[in-house]
Motif scaffolding. Structure first.
Motif, PDB file in Angstrom:
ATOM      1  N   LEU A  86      45.046  41.522  45.327  1.00 49.87           N
ATOM      2  CA  LEU A  86      43.938  40.920  44.586  1.00 49.87           C
ATOM      3  C   LEU A  86      44.291  41.075  43.120  1.00 49.87           C
ATOM      4  O   LEU A  86      44.334  42.196  42.596  1.00 49.87           O
ATOM      5  N   THR A  87      44.599  39.956  42.460  1.00 50.48           N
ATOM      6  CA  THR A  87      45.164  40.041  41.119  1.00 50.48           C
ATOM      7  C   THR A  87      44.455  39.112  40.146  1.00 50.48           C
ATOM      8  O   THR A  87      43.865  38.093  40.532  1.00 50.48           O
ATOM      9  N   LEU A  88      44.558  39.467  38.890  1.00 54.99           N
ATOM     10  CA  LEU A  88      44.127  38.605  37.789  1.00 54.99           C
ATOM     11  C   LEU A  88      45.388  38.171  37.049  1.00 54.99           C
ATOM     12  O   LEU A  88      46.217  39.002  36.667  1.00 54.99           O
ATOM     13  N   SER A  89      45.528  36.854  36.874  1.00 51.48           N
ATOM     14  CA  SER A  89      46.719  36.316  36.221  1.00 51.48           C
ATOM     15  C   SER A  89      46.339  35.486  35.009  1.00 51.48           C
ATOM     16  O   SER A  89      45.229  34.949  34.925  1.00 51.48           O
ATOM     17  N   LEU A  90      47.276  35.390  34.095  1.00 51.51           N
ATOM     18  CA  LEU A  90      47.186  34.423  33.009  1.00 51.51           C
ATOM     19  C   LEU A  90      48.021  33.228  33.446  1.00 51.51           C
ATOM     20  O   LEU A  90      49.213  33.355  33.714  1.00 51.51           O
ATOM     21  N   ALA A  91      47.369  32.056  33.537  1.00 49.08           N
ATOM     22  CA  ALA A  91      48.051  30.844  33.997  1.00 49.08           C
ATOM     23  C   ALA A  91      47.997  29.779  32.914  1.00 49.08           C
ATOM     24  O   ALA A  91      47.152  29.830  32.013  1.00 49.08           O
TER      25      ALA A  91
END
Length: 308
Positions: A86-91
């Motif tokens: 479960l991750t938070l990414s900068l896209a």
């Protein structure tokens, strides 16, 4: 409540994230009709530039007995272990515009703490809007555009896009709670519920992912590549049409769904696109019987469509 910041750890790349970005979320777990959310998130991660800026602690949030990780066994030894993430990414979208992306498994435990952690992230990065998607099965035909129900406080999107506005109680997801907490404090938030043909709910339906991308684009202004999904969707629908051509009963059921859908869209007295003029949902037994024939036909094909 224990400190929600203990649920996730920032990576060094988090220091370079600009403030005021859109946050887009799609978690897999309870409801994912047509594999809409899993396709949506996988497509973004595969087709856009992304970098992980936060990782949530799966050992705290995940019930491993219910959703077991995958290991690879090679003859006499294990060669790989694939943990749930479960991750938070900068896209960055096709035009290079940045946004935040929350993907992975829906937490099994500590929902309130998880929601508080997401709100902490919203504050930490001064998120401008939060947008999330999920999908549920409904008795609607695949021959009509996929519609959405819109929730949250983005009235512009609700008025423009929300086709079905029930007053009901439904089982919640973790992102429902996040939306509720954001709305409580007046943050901009919108949720899109995709209404997927119920006879395709257990398939990987490419058009569902396209609708998810288009909905998020309408909410955020971010532009996503869809050519590969559209090609898969055309192939899927074409093969389904062939199968319907050889199954008159299934074709008749779809025709009935079309009639109910079109009547609702024309503003008749139907209470929802899901019921007939008597307020009844199409017979589950009839649909189940024809769906079994449909699936049996598919299994018998020498070269079954991969999307089905």
């Amino acid at each position: 409540m224990r400190d929600p910041r203990g649920l996730y750890e920032l990576t060094p790349d988090a220091s370079g994230v600009p403030e005021g970005l859109h946050l887009v979320a799609g978690l897999t777990g309870f409801a994912d009709a047509g594999s809409a959310v899993s396709q949506f998130t996988a497509h973004i991660l595969e087709s856009l530039d992304t970098v992980t800026i936060a990782e949530f602690d799966a050992d705290i949030l995940l019930d491993y007995r219910a959703r077991r990780p995958i290991v690879t066994f090679d003859e006499d030894h294990l060669t790989a272990y694939e943990p749930s993430r479960l991750t938070l990414s900068l896209a960055r979208d096709e035009l290079g515009q940045p946004f935040l992306l929350l993907t992975g498994f829906e937490p099994d435990f500590q929902w309130e703490r998880f929601a508080a952690a997401v709100l902490d992230i919203v504050d930490r990065f001064a998120v401008s809007t939060t947008t999330w998607v999920h999908a549920i099965p409904m008795p609607v035909p695949h021959t009509r555009p996929i519609r959405v129900t819109v929730s949250g406080n983005r009235t512009d999107l609700i008025e423009a896009m929300s086709i079905w506005r029930p007053r009901t109680q439904v089982p919640a997801t973790a992102l429902h709670l996040v939306e509720y907490r954001l709305q409580e404090r007046g943050d901009s938030v919108v949720g899109f519920v995709l209404l997927i043909p119920h006879y395709l709910a257990d398939t990987e339906y490419p058009l569902a992912a396209i609708t998810a991308l288009e909905s998020v684009s309408a909410a955020t202004g971010r532009i996503f590549p869809t050519d590969s999904l559209r090609e898969q969707g055309r192939d899927f629908v074409g093969r389904l049409a062939e199968q319907m051509g050889e199954n008159g009963e299934l074709a008749k059921l779809v025709s009935n769904l079309e009639e109910r859908h079109d009547s609702y869209m024309e503003g008749t007295t139907l209470h929802s696109p899901l019921t007939d003029s008597d307020g009844e949902v199409p017979s589950a037994d009839d649909i189940a019987e024809e769906l079994e024939k449909f699936l049996a036909f598919r299994r018998d094909r020498e070269d079954p469509p991969t999307a089905l």
